[in-house]
Design a protein around this motif. Sequence first.
Motif, mmCIF file in Angstrom:
data_model
loop_
_atom_site.group_PDB
_atom_site.id
_atom_site.type_symbol
_atom_site.label_atom_id
_atom_site.label_comp_id
_atom_site.label_asym_id
_atom_site.label_seq_id
_atom_site.Cartn_x
_atom_site.Cartn_y
_atom_site.Cartn_z
ATOM 1 N N GLU A 31 1.086 -1.084 0.163
ATOM 2 C CA GLU A 31 0.023 -0.030 0.036
ATOM 3 C C GLU A 31 1.006 1.045 -0.251
ATOM 4 O OE1 GLU A 31 -3.140 -0.108 -0.479
ATOM 5 O OE2 GLU A 31 -3.296 -2.288 -0.450
ATOM 6 N N ASP A 32 0.726 2.042 -0.720
ATOM 7 C CA ASP A 32 1.268 3.244 -1.008
ATOM 8 C C ASP A 32 0.907 4.636 -0.375
ATOM 9 O OD1 ASP A 32 3.262 1.747 -2.374
ATOM 10 O OD2 ASP A 32 2.575 2.253 -4.472
ATOM 11 N N ALA A 33 1.905 5.541 -0.082
ATOM 12 C CA ALA A 33 1.396 6.837 0.149
ATOM 13 C C ALA A 33 1.935 7.808 -1.019
ATOM 14 C CB ALA A 33 1.929 7.223 1.494
ATOM 15 N N GLN A 34 1.311 9.040 -1.245
ATOM 16 C CA GLN A 34 1.630 9.915 -2.197
ATOM 17 C C GLN A 34 2.669 10.999 -1.559
ATOM 18 O OE1 GLN A 34 0.549 9.275 -5.526
ATOM 19 N NE2 GLN A 34 -0.133 7.534 -4.423
ATOM 20 N N VAL A 35 3.830 11.313 -2.229
ATOM 21 C CA VAL A 35 4.535 12.263 -1.529
ATOM 22 C C VAL A 35 5.169 13.095 -2.705
ATOM 23 C CG1 VAL A 35 6.821 12.595 -0.499
ATOM 24 C CG2 VAL A 35 5.397 10.476 0.243
ATOM 25 N N MET A 36 5.028 14.456 -2.274
ATOM 26 C CA MET A 36 5.742 15.395 -3.265
ATOM 27 C C MET A 36 6.637 16.211 -2.522
ATOM 28 S SD MET A 36 4.122 18.893 -5.220
ATOM 29 C CE MET A 36 2.702 18.251 -4.990
ATOM 30 N N VAL A 37 7.927 16.119 -2.992
ATOM 31 C CA VAL A 37 9.070 17.121 -2.348
ATOM 32 C C VAL A 37 9.105 18.404 -3.236
ATOM 33 C CG1 VAL A 37 11.458 16.904 -1.992
ATOM 34 C CG2 VAL A 37 10.208 14.653 -1.916
ATOM 35 N N ILE A 38 9.216 19.447 -2.401
ATOM 36 C CA ILE A 38 9.238 20.764 -2.922
ATOM 37 C C ILE A 38 10.677 21.166 -2.581
ATOM 38 C CG2 ILE A 38 8.367 23.167 -3.059
ATOM 39 C CD1 ILE A 38 6.379 20.321 -1.625
ATOM 40 N N HIS A 39 11.437 21.830 -3.405
ATOM 41 C CA HIS A 39 12.797 22.636 -3.250
ATOM 42 C C HIS A 39 12.426 24.072 -2.845
ATOM 43 C CE1 HIS A 39 16.255 24.301 -3.615
ATOM 44 N NE2 HIS A 39 17.090 23.377 -4.328
ATOM 45 N N ALA A 40 12.443 24.316 -1.428
ATOM 46 C CA ALA A 40 11.986 25.789 -1.076
ATOM 47 C C ALA A 40 12.986 26.411 -0.295
ATOM 48 C CB ALA A 40 10.641 25.723 -0.121
ATOM 49 N N SER A 41 14.429 26.106 -0.734
ATOM 50 C CA SER A 41 15.336 26.646 -0.018
ATOM 51 C C SER A 41 16.141 27.700 -1.023
ATOM 52 C CB SER A 41 16.554 25.708 0.454
ATOM 53 O OG SER A 41 17.732 26.419 0.788
ATOM 54 N N PRO A 42 15.881 28.867 -1.213
ATOM 55 C CA PRO A 42 16.230 29.921 -2.215
ATOM 56 C C PRO A 42 17.836 29.779 -2.536
ATOM 57 C CG PRO A 42 15.471 31.045 -0.235
ATOM 58 C CD PRO A 42 15.525 29.587 0.031
ATOM 59 N N ASP A 43 18.647 29.616 -1.769
ATOM 60 C CA ASP A 43 20.038 29.778 -1.938
ATOM 61 C C ASP A 43 20.680 28.420 -2.284
ATOM 62 O OD1 ASP A 43 19.961 29.073 0.909
ATOM 63 O OD2 ASP A 43 21.855 30.539 1.019
ATOM 64 N N ALA A 44 19.895 27.303 -2.207
ATOM 65 C CA ALA A 44 20.450 25.918 -2.343
ATOM 66 C C ALA A 44 20.521 25.460 -3.795
ATOM 67 C CB ALA A 44 19.615 25.049 -1.491
ATOM 68 N N PRO A 45 21.631 24.758 -4.144
ATOM 69 C CA PRO A 45 21.856 24.152 -5.453
ATOM 70 C C PRO A 45 20.797 23.295 -5.916
ATOM 71 C CG PRO A 45 23.557 23.070 -4.011
ATOM 72 C CD PRO A 45 22.741 24.202 -3.161
ATOM 73 N N ILE A 110 13.312 23.411 3.363
ATOM 74 C CA ILE A 110 13.035 24.880 3.708
ATOM 75 C C ILE A 110 14.434 25.385 4.391
ATOM 76 C CG2 ILE A 110 10.420 24.410 4.061
ATOM 77 C CD1 ILE A 110 11.322 24.562 7.229
ATOM 78 N N ASP A 111 14.223 26.797 4.412
ATOM 79 C CA ASP A 111 15.411 27.698 4.883
ATOM 80 C C ASP A 111 16.403 27.674 4.236
ATOM 81 O OD1 ASP A 111 16.195 29.517 6.854
ATOM 82 O OD2 ASP A 111 16.026 28.228 8.545
ATOM 83 N N ARG A 112 17.397 28.719 4.415
ATOM 84 C CA ARG A 112 18.484 28.995 3.685
ATOM 85 C C ARG A 112 19.254 27.652 3.848
ATOM 86 N NH1 ARG A 112 18.643 33.204 0.278
ATOM 87 N NH2 ARG A 112 17.167 34.850 1.304
ATOM 88 N N VAL A 113 20.445 27.424 3.013
ATOM 89 C CA VAL A 113 21.256 26.308 2.882
ATOM 90 C C VAL A 113 21.862 26.199 4.157
ATOM 91 C CG1 VAL A 113 23.223 27.318 1.932
ATOM 92 C CG2 VAL A 113 22.822 24.871 1.426
ATOM 93 N N ALA A 114 22.401 27.279 4.930
ATOM 94 C CA ALA A 114 23.138 27.062 6.157
ATOM 95 C C ALA A 114 22.460 26.422 7.105
ATOM 96 C CB ALA A 114 23.644 28.525 6.500
ATOM 97 N N ASN A 115 20.649 26.703 7.176
ATOM 98 C CA ASN A 115 20.103 26.177 8.293
ATOM 99 C C ASN A 115 19.045 25.035 7.623
ATOM 100 O OD1 ASN A 115 21.119 27.739 10.408
ATOM 101 N ND2 ASN A 115 20.011 29.511 9.406
ATOM 102 N N ILE A 116 19.281 24.696 6.482
ATOM 103 C CA ILE A 116 18.361 23.843 5.859
ATOM 104 C C ILE A 116 17.776 22.659 6.504
ATOM 105 C CG2 ILE A 116 19.892 22.055 4.643
ATOM 106 C CD1 ILE A 116 18.390 22.733 1.946
ATOM 107 N N GLY A 117 16.550 22.610 6.352
ATOM 108 C CA GLY A 117 15.732 21.392 7.164
ATOM 109 C C GLY A 117 14.544 20.915 6.471
ATOM 110 N N ALA A 118 13.796 20.155 6.905
ATOM 111 C CA ALA A 118 12.681 19.654 6.336
ATOM 112 C C ALA A 118 11.178 19.807 6.903
ATOM 113 C CB ALA A 118 12.796 18.066 6.265
ATOM 114 N N LEU A 119 10.220 20.174 6.432
ATOM 115 C CA LEU A 119 9.156 20.328 6.761
ATOM 116 C C LEU A 119 8.096 19.427 6.208
ATOM 117 C CD1 LEU A 119 7.037 21.706 8.520
ATOM 118 C CD2 LEU A 119 6.626 23.409 6.517
#
Length: 131
Positions: A31-45, A110-119
């Motif tokens: 049984e699967d879940a649906q997952v979308m990953v969003i790149h929301a760190s503006p200064d990350a490569p 999320i957040d700037r690359v120096a403090n990047i994390g997951a939400l």
Amino acid sequence: MKKTLRILLLAVLPAFAFTACDDDDDLDLLEDAQVMVIHASPDAPAVDLYVDDAKVNTTALNYPNNTGYLDVESGSRNFKVTPAGLPASSAVIDADVDLDEDKAYSVFAIDRVANIGALVLEDDLSEPASG
């Protein structure tokens, strides 16, 4: 000879038919879940995404894009985000996420690359009320 062949076919064919009608209850259906990953760190490569150490994107994910919904096996899954082209061992985000079957989630880097994390948020994909 023809009569013997007919009798033999009449005896053997039903046995094959009943053997082929096996009950499929013993199949372990995932049984699967649906997952979308969003790149929301503006200064990350641009990044690559790994689920349980298996790369799931074919092209690098750039800010502010997303993967669209991916089918991911429910249960506890490990998500890793790495700079594009680097292995899972180079993760800048390493998060364990519990996924329930038949539910949808958004995972934001999320957040700037120096403090990047997951939400992680559970999504409600039901149709809105009319009006």
